[in-house]
Design a protein around this motif. Structure first.
Motif, PDB file in Angstrom:
ATOM      1  N   MET A   1      -6.086   3.258 -13.144  1.00 44.88           N
ATOM      2  CA  MET A   1      -5.897   1.898 -13.301  1.00 44.88           C
ATOM      3  C   MET A   1      -4.332   1.426 -13.028  1.00 44.88           C
ATOM      4  SD  MET A   1      -6.523  -0.189 -17.022  1.00 44.88           S
ATOM      5  CE  MET A   1      -6.771   1.332 -17.914  1.00 44.88           C
TER       6      MET A   1
ATOM      7  N   SER B   1      -8.381   8.477 -14.635  1.00 42.71           N
ATOM      8  CA  SER B   1      -9.418   8.378 -15.292  1.00 42.71           C
ATOM      9  C   SER B   1      -9.351   8.330 -16.938  1.00 42.71           C
ATOM     10  CB  SER B   1     -10.737   8.754 -14.732  1.00 42.71           C
ATOM     11  OG  SER B   1     -10.392  10.158 -14.793  1.00 42.71           O
TER      12      SER B   1
ATOM     13  N   VAL C   1     -10.375   6.509  -8.854  1.00 42.94           N
ATOM     14  CA  VAL C   1     -10.401   6.095 -10.273  1.00 42.94           C
ATOM     15  C   VAL C   1      -9.097   6.298 -11.009  1.00 42.94           C
ATOM     16  CG1 VAL C   1     -11.555   6.675 -12.435  1.00 42.94           C
ATOM     17  CG2 VAL C   1     -12.809   7.026 -10.275  1.00 42.94           C
TER      18      VAL C   1
ATOM     19  N   ASN D   1       0.898  -1.278  -0.097  1.00 41.72           N
ATOM     20  CA  ASN D   1      -0.034   0.000   0.023  1.00 41.72           C
ATOM     21  C   ASN D   1       1.052   1.313  -0.058  1.00 41.72           C
ATOM     22  OD1 ASN D   1      -1.686   2.040   1.297  1.00 41.72           O
ATOM     23  ND2 ASN D   1      -3.005   0.711   1.236  1.00 41.72           N
TER      24      ASN D   1
ATOM     25  N   GLY E   1      -2.145   3.844  -3.971  1.00 41.14           N
ATOM     26  CA  GLY E   1      -2.705   2.836  -4.412  1.00 41.14           C
ATOM     27  C   GLY E   1      -2.312   1.563  -3.707  1.00 41.14           C
ATOM     28  N   SER E   2      -2.521   0.302  -4.031  1.00 44.17           N
ATOM     29  CA  SER E   2      -2.031  -0.666  -3.506  1.00 44.17           C
ATOM     30  C   SER E   2      -2.089  -1.993  -4.494  1.00 44.17           C
ATOM     31  CB  SER E   2      -3.260  -1.213  -2.337  1.00 44.17           C
ATOM     32  OG  SER E   2      -4.563  -1.573  -3.060  1.00 44.17           O
ATOM     33  N   MET E   3      -1.270  -2.776  -4.325  1.00 38.91           N
ATOM     34  CA  MET E   3      -1.058  -3.817  -5.243  1.00 38.91           C
ATOM     35  C   MET E   3      -0.776  -5.262  -4.580  1.00 38.91           C
ATOM     36  SD  MET E   3       2.444  -4.766  -4.988  1.00 38.91           S
ATOM     37  CE  MET E   3       3.374  -5.152  -6.458  1.00 38.91           C
TER      38      MET E   3
ATOM     39  N   ALA F   1      -2.325  -7.597  -9.121  1.00 37.31           N
ATOM     40  CA  ALA F   1      -3.467  -7.131  -9.149  1.00 37.31           C
ATOM     41  C   ALA F   1      -3.202  -5.820  -8.474  1.00 37.31           C
ATOM     42  CB  ALA F   1      -4.610  -7.911  -8.973  1.00 37.31           C
ATOM     43  N   GLY F   2      -4.124  -4.761  -8.278  1.00 39.24           N
ATOM     44  CA  GLY F   2      -3.991  -3.823  -7.505  1.00 39.24           C
ATOM     45  C   GLY F   2      -5.302  -2.739  -7.897  1.00 39.24           C
ATOM     46  N   SER F   3      -5.206  -1.796  -7.038  1.00 36.10           N
ATOM     47  CA  SER F   3      -6.376  -0.622  -7.313  1.00 36.10           C
ATOM     48  C   SER F   3      -5.378   0.798  -6.862  1.00 36.10           C
ATOM     49  CB  SER F   3      -7.340  -0.891  -6.086  1.00 36.10           C
ATOM     50  OG  SER F   3      -6.584  -0.845  -4.677  1.00 36.10           O
ATOM     51  N   VAL F   4      -6.230   1.684  -7.383  1.00 41.31           N
ATOM     52  CA  VAL F   4      -5.541   3.111  -7.418  1.00 41.31           C
ATOM     53  C   VAL F   4      -6.612   4.126  -6.762  1.00 41.31           C
ATOM     54  CG1 VAL F   4      -4.706   4.980  -8.776  1.00 41.31           C
ATOM     55  CG2 VAL F   4      -4.234   2.830  -9.513  1.00 41.31           C
ATOM     56  N   VAL F   5      -6.404   4.786  -5.863  1.00 41.36           N
ATOM     57  CA  VAL F   5      -7.422   5.833  -5.232  1.00 41.36           C
ATOM     58  C   VAL F   5      -8.054   6.589  -5.995  1.00 41.36           C
ATOM     59  CG1 VAL F   5      -7.706   7.330  -3.317  1.00 41.36           C
ATOM     60  CG2 VAL F   5      -6.019   5.392  -2.864  1.00 41.36           C
TER      61      VAL F   5
END
Length: 150
Positions: free
Chosen positions: A115, A133, A113, A65, A142-144, A107-111
């Motif tokens: 990618m 976006s 919106v 994170n 983000g986190s991965m 895999a991950g997510s970004v704060v």
């Protein structure tokens, strides 16, 4: 595999009893060799994995994170030693312990919106791009997570 939990007809006995079998730790001992190594973790998953069985190539090898404004910083992690800033939205996550090969999954997510895109996967690091976006590289939090064999 038969149910390894303690049955109501059995005594709850821990390890080291002189004459009785260890029923308390029996379930966890199924997954471990007597020397403490992980018996069930020594092989890769077959094409059709056994339900409720843990394979070493299916485990989390690393996660991170991070805060991405300016110079990226690690907020929390497992097996990520540092982040290299390659430019706006272009980060390399360096592993403390290398992965067994470069075919792991990320895999991950970004704060707010965005990618996360794979650029280069290597045994010692994962280079990832962070887009906003509109698809433009951006420094974002983000986190991965990395799943694969170490």
């Amino acid at each position: 595999m038969a149910d390894q939990s303690i049955q109501y007809t059995e005594e709850m006995v821990g390890a080291g009893h002189g004459t009785k079998a260890d029923t308390l730790n029996r379930h966890s001992l199924i997954e471990h060799n007597t020397d403490g190594t992980h018996g069930a973790l020594t092989t890769a998953a077959p094409a059709t994995p056994t339900a409720n069985h843990l394979y070493k190539d299916k485990m989390v090898g690393a996660w991170c994170n991070w805060s991405g404004g300016g110079a990226p910083s690690i907020d929390d992690d497992v097996n990520v030693s540092s982040i290299t800033d390659n430019g706006v939205g272009d980060y390399t996550f360096n592993f403390a312990t290398a992965m067994a090969n470069a075919t792991y999954a990320v895999a991950g997510s970004v704060v707010r919106v965005g990618m996360l895109e794979e650029v280069t996967l290597a045994t010692g690091s994962a280079r990832l791009n962070v887009d906003d976006s509109t698809g433009t590289l951006a420094d974002k939090n983000g986190s991965m997570i990395v799943v694969g064999e170490q």
